[in-house]
Each structure stands twice: as C-alpha cells, then as structure tokens.
Design a protein around this motif. Structure first.
Motif, short mmCIF file in Angstrom:
data_model
loop_
_atom_site.label_atom_id
_atom_site.label_comp_id
_atom_site.label_asym_id
_atom_site.label_seq_id
_atom_site.Cartn_x
_atom_site.Cartn_y
_atom_site.Cartn_z
N VAL A 106 -12.92 16.58 5.62
CA VAL A 106 -12.45 17.08 6.92
C VAL A 106 -12.00 18.53 6.79
CG1 VAL A 106 -10.68 16.78 8.71
CG2 VAL A 106 -11.82 14.78 7.74
N GLY A 107 -11.35 18.86 5.67
CA GLY A 107 -10.91 20.22 5.44
C GLY A 107 -12.04 21.22 5.38
N SER A 108 -13.21 20.80 4.92
CA SER A 108 -14.35 21.71 4.86
C SER A 108 -14.75 22.17 6.26
CB SER A 108 -15.53 21.06 4.14
OG SER A 108 -16.07 20.00 4.89
N TYR A 109 -14.65 21.29 7.23
CA TYR A 109 -14.97 21.67 8.60
C TYR A 109 -13.88 22.56 9.19
CZ TYR A 109 -19.00 18.69 8.46
OH TYR A 109 -20.21 18.15 8.12
N PHE A 110 -12.64 22.33 8.78
CA PHE A 110 -11.56 23.22 9.22
C PHE A 110 -11.76 24.62 8.64
CE2 PHE A 110 -7.41 25.18 8.30
CZ PHE A 110 -7.00 25.41 9.61
N VAL A 111 -12.10 24.69 7.36
CA VAL A 111 -12.35 25.99 6.72
C VAL A 111 -13.51 26.71 7.41
CG1 VAL A 111 -13.15 27.09 4.57
CG2 VAL A 111 -11.36 25.35 4.49
N ALA A 112 -14.57 25.97 7.74
CA ALA A 112 -15.72 26.58 8.42
C ALA A 112 -15.29 27.15 9.77
CB ALA A 112 -16.81 25.54 8.61
N PHE A 113 -14.51 26.38 10.53
CA PHE A 113 -14.01 26.86 11.82
C PHE A 113 -13.15 28.11 11.64
CE2 PHE A 113 -10.19 26.66 14.55
CZ PHE A 113 -10.76 27.09 15.73
N LEU A 114 -12.25 28.06 10.67
CA LEU A 114 -11.36 29.18 10.42
C LEU A 114 -12.13 30.43 10.01
CD1 LEU A 114 -8.32 29.68 10.45
CD2 LEU A 114 -8.28 29.17 8.02
N LEU A 115 -13.14 30.29 9.16
CA LEU A 115 -13.95 31.44 8.74
C LEU A 115 -14.71 32.05 9.91
CD1 LEU A 115 -15.35 30.22 5.31
CD2 LEU A 115 -13.66 32.01 5.71
N LEU A 116 -15.19 31.21 10.81
CA LEU A 116 -15.90 31.74 11.97
C LEU A 116 -14.94 32.47 12.91
CD1 LEU A 116 -18.62 32.07 13.25
CD2 LEU A 116 -18.37 29.84 14.32
N VAL A 117 -13.74 31.95 13.07
CA VAL A 117 -12.72 32.65 13.86
C VAL A 117 -12.43 34.00 13.24
CG1 VAL A 117 -10.27 32.64 14.52
CG2 VAL A 117 -11.65 30.60 14.85
#
Length: 185
Positions: free
Chosen positions: A69-80
C-alpha cells in the motif's frame, strides 16, 4: 485472509484514485514521461522489492501489505512533488467561479470517467476474481506473474498511445487535418 486485510482496501483505493487523477491531469499538460515511469516502472520495482524482502523472511505478511500500500502512496507523493516543482499543480481548489452548467458538465464527465474506469478494471481483472474463487491464491499468484510479464511487453505500445492521443485530440479540436494525416500515414 481477505477479511484480515480488508481495512487496507480504502487507503490503497484512495492512493490509486488520486494518482490516476494526477496522472490524467499531467497527461493533459503533455507531461507524460515521469507519470508513466512512476506508474509502469517505479511501482513495480517497489513492489518487487517488497516481495523479495518478504520472501527472504525479513518482514511479516502484514508488513508486506503495508509496504505494498505504501508503494502506491509513494507513487502519489512523487507525482505531486513532480507537478509542484513544475508549478503545474493548482494549489487552490476553489470552484466558486464555476456556473451551475459548468459544474454539472464537470460532474457528468467525472462520473462517466469513474464508471468507465471501474468497468475497465472489472473487465480486465475479472479473471483474477474467478481464479481466486475456484483455484486459490497460489494459482492466482502464478497467473499474476504471467500477466505482469505480458504487461511489460505492452509498455512501449502504451507509451506511444499516451504520447499520441493528446496530440491527436488537440489536432482534432483545432481541425488540423494535416497533423492528423501525419499520424495515419
């Protein structure tokens, strides 16, 4: 097992939803490479590392789910972060300037996109639901690995689509038939 980890569905859904929204927004700005890299490569690498760490016995299964789940959070955060650095992310989400007609059109478009996305996910992943029901999670894991390999083969095609669709859309909107004919020759 599904019941034990049901509470993770909401966070991962939120992260994937917001990542998808930002990815679509970035695509409309012709910022294609970084979102595509994050989605097609970085998330897979993070998940592969999490699987490897779990396989080595260094983390427990609940920790693996948290990492997944954290990998998807990191992906979202990097795109932001990418969009903020490019000064492409609007910080003010004030919709007061929209007329009722514009708000209704945006809402209808958003609902249509959400329904289309939901149907697409169901249509492309219904096989996993059936396999899980009739065979079990071990067989689904093997199937998922094979499916991931096919997905890797499709990355160049999807990259070309992500690049060409906005150009075709813009050309169609501007009635630039010369540009459109270049795509089909």
């Amino acid at each position: 097992m599904f019941v034990d980890y049901f509470n993770w569905i909401f966070p991962i859904s939120i992260f994937i939803l917001f990542f998808s929204l930002l990815e679509t927004y970035a695509r409309s700005l012709f910022k294609l490479v970084v979102p595509l890299f994050i989605k097609e490569v970085l998330i897979r690498i993070m998940n592969l590392v999490a699987v490897f760490i779990f396989w080595q016995g260094w983390i427990s299964f609940p920790q693996f789910i948290c990492a997944f789940v954290g990998s998807y959070f990191v992906a979202f955060l990097l795109l932001v972060i990418f969009l903020v650095i490019r000064k492409q992310l609007p910080v003010n989400f004030n919709f007061a300037h929209l007329t009722k007609k514009e708000y209704r059109e945006i809402s209808q478009y958003s609902i249509a996109n959400i329904l289309t996305g939901t149907i697409w996910v169901l249509a492309t992943r219904i096989d996993i639901l059936f396999l899980t029901t009739y065979l079990g999670l071990g067989d689904v894991a093997v199937y998922n690995v094979a499916f991931a390999l096919v997905t890797l083969i499709q990355i160049p095609m999807r990259s070309m689509q992500l690049v060409s669709i906005p150009v075709i859309t813009r050309s169609w909107k501007e009635n630039d038939m010369r540009e459109l004919s270049n795509f089909y020759e």
